[in-house]
Design an enzyme around this catalytic site. Structure first.
Site, PDB file in Angstrom:
ATOM      1  N   SER A  82      50.973  24.558   5.195  1.00 43.33           N
ATOM      2  CA  SER A  82      50.982  23.913   6.270  1.00 43.33           C
ATOM      3  C   SER A  82      52.031  24.604   7.378  1.00 43.33           C
ATOM      4  CB  SER A  82      51.731  22.469   6.303  1.00 43.33           C
ATOM      5  OG  SER A  82      51.347  21.612   7.133  1.00 43.33           O
ATOM      6  N   ASP A 210      40.721  17.411   5.963  1.00 40.48           N
ATOM      7  CA  ASP A 210      41.963  17.559   6.607  1.00 40.48           C
ATOM      8  C   ASP A 210      41.907  17.068   7.993  1.00 40.48           C
ATOM      9  OD1 ASP A 210      44.415  18.439   7.312  1.00 40.48           O
ATOM     10  OD2 ASP A 210      44.508  20.423   6.374  1.00 40.48           O
ATOM     11  N   HIS A 237      45.000  17.169   3.404  1.00 37.45           N
ATOM     12  CA  HIS A 237      45.849  18.450   3.631  1.00 37.45           C
ATOM     13  C   HIS A 237      46.620  18.937   2.647  1.00 37.45           C
ATOM     14  CE1 HIS A 237      47.985  20.313   7.064  1.00 37.45           C
ATOM     15  NE2 HIS A 237      48.968  20.058   6.506  1.00 37.45           N
TER      16      HIS A 237
END
Length: 260
Positions: A82, A210, A237
Site C-alpha cells: 500500500s 480490493d 487490500h
C-alpha cells in the site's frame, strides 16, 4: 537519518526489507516473516512516526526515501504494501542499483483515481475526507474505519481486521502528523511516467476484491520476462492476511527464481 529496524533470521541469508502501509507498522508482516525467516534475513522497517520509529517526526515521500537510503541494506529485495509500496517503487526508481528485486502489494504507481484518464484507484475525495476527519483526539477511531475499508470485499473481513489488530496490539499508535503526511503521499504521488526505470525483477500482487487499489491497475506493468503480476481472487487490500499460505508460496517462488 537512519531508521531503527527489527531484524529476523540469520545474517548468513539474503536480505528482504519490508515497508508497511498507512496507519500501521511492520508488525503486520509477521505472518509473512514466519514462512521466510528460515531462509531469508528479514529487515522490518517502520516509517518515521510509526512503531519503533514513532519518536522520529513525520516526513513526506522524498524525506522517507532519503531515510531509506541510509537504512535499506544494499543488494536486498524490497517489499512494500500500500503506502509502503509507493515508497518502495520510488526507492527502486531512484536507487536502481541498490536493490535486487522489488515486490509491491496492493499498490500501483498512482494510488488515487483519475477519471479523465480512465485511471482506476481510490477516489481522492475519500482520502481528503479521512484527512478532514482526523484530529488530535480521534486518530484510532479513523484508523479503525480505514481498516474496515481495507478489508471490505473479503469473505474474511471480520477475521482479517481482528488479525491485523492483534498483530499491532502492542505497537504505539501514529499521531495526527504522521497520518496526515501519509495521506498526502497517497494523494499526491504519481510515478507512472518513471516505472520504466525499474529494471530489477519485480512482482506486483493484488487482491481481486480490493476497493482501494483495483487489480486492473496491474496492466500498467510492462510484460517483461522479469516482471510479473498476481491477483488473489479471495483477497481485498491485505492478501498476505486473507490468503497467507498462498501469498507466501508465490512470494517464495518469485524470490527463489529471481533473487540471486
Amino acid at each position: 537519518m537512519k531508521l531503527k529496524t527489527e531484524i529476523l533470521g540469520s545474517d548468513k541469508h539474503k536480505t528482504i526489507a519490508m515497508l508497511h502501509g498507512w496507519g500501521l507498522c511492520s508488525k503486520v508482516f509477521y505472518p509473512v516473516v514466519d514462512s521466510l525467516k528460515d531462509r531469508y534475513r528479514i529487515v522490518l522497517i517502520d516509517m518515521p512516526g510509526y512503531g519503533i520509529n514513532n519518536a522520529i517526526p513525520a516526513n513526506r515521500c522524498d524525506g522517507i526515501v532519503s531515510s531509506l537510503e541510509e537504512t535499506i541494506p544494499e543488494n536486498c529485495a524490497l517489499l512494500g504494501w500500500s503506502l509502503g509500496g509507493i515508497l518502495a517503487q520510488k526507492f527502486a526508481i531512484t536507487n536502481s542499483k541498490h536493490i535486487r528485486a522489488l515486490i509491491t502489494v496492493s499498490c500501483s504507481p498512482r494510488f488515487t483515481s483519475n477519471p479523465q484518464e480512465g485511471w482506476p484507484g481510490t477516489d481522492a475525495k475519500l482520502l481528503k475526507k479521512f484527512s478532514t476527519l482526523i484530529s488530535q483526539n480521534n486518530c484510532q477511531a479513523v484508523l479503525d474505519k480505514f481498516l474496515s475499508l481495507q478489508a471490505m470485499g473479503s469473505e474474511r473481513m471480520r477475521e482479517d481486521i481482528k488479525t491485523i489488530k492483534g498483530l499491532l496490539a502492542e505497537a504505539p499508535s501514529p499521531s495526527y502528523y504522521e497520518l496526515q503526511a501519509g495521506l498526502k503521499t497517497l494523494m499526491d504521488e504519481d510515478l507512472r511516467n518513471n516505472i520504466s526505470r525499474i529494471q530489477c525483477p519485480s512482482l506486483h500482487i493484488f487482491g481481486l476484491k480490493d476497493r482501494l487499489c483495483p487489480a486492473s491497475t496491474k496492466n500498467i506493468w510492462a510484460k517483461k520476462d522479469n516482471s510479473h503480476t498476481i491477483v488473489f481472487k479471495q483477497s481485498s487490500h491485505a492478501p498476505f492476511i486473507t490468503q497467507t499460505k498462498e501469498f507466501n508460496e508465490q512470494l517464495l517462488l518469485f524470490l527463489d527464481k529471481y533473487y540471486h
